[in-house]
Design a protein around this motif. Structure first.
Motif: not given
Length: 76
Positions: A49-76
């Motif tokens: 799950g390393r790549i998925a974890k890094e994707i989530r970390t990157l998206m959270r950091s971008v959202a934090q700069r914009k002042g929002t919250r985000v979560s990423v779900e990988i769906v089948d």
């Protein structure tokens, strides 16, 4: 946010035309559901799950700069 996740996922997989992201808002948090081809699921998740974890970390950091919250779900 949706465009960034789509761009990242399309560059990781073999079938970029089958990548889709659905954005929903739940309260104060934006949920991004990432759909990829079944063959590409392992490439998006990565070993242990390393790549998925890094994707989530990157998206959270971008959202934090914009002042929002985000979560990423990988769906089948």
């Amino acid at each position: 946010m949706k465009e960034l996740l789509t761009y990242i996922a399309q560059n990781l997989v073999e079938h970029p035309d089958q990548v889709s992201v659905i954005e929903t808002v739940e309260g104060e948090e934006t949920v991004l559901a990432l759909h990829v081809a079944p063959d590409d699921m392992g490439k998006v998740i990565g070993r242990q799950g390393r790549i998925a974890k890094e994707i989530r970390t990157l998206m959270r950091s971008v959202a934090q700069r914009k002042g929002t919250r985000v979560s990423v779900e990988i769906v089948d």
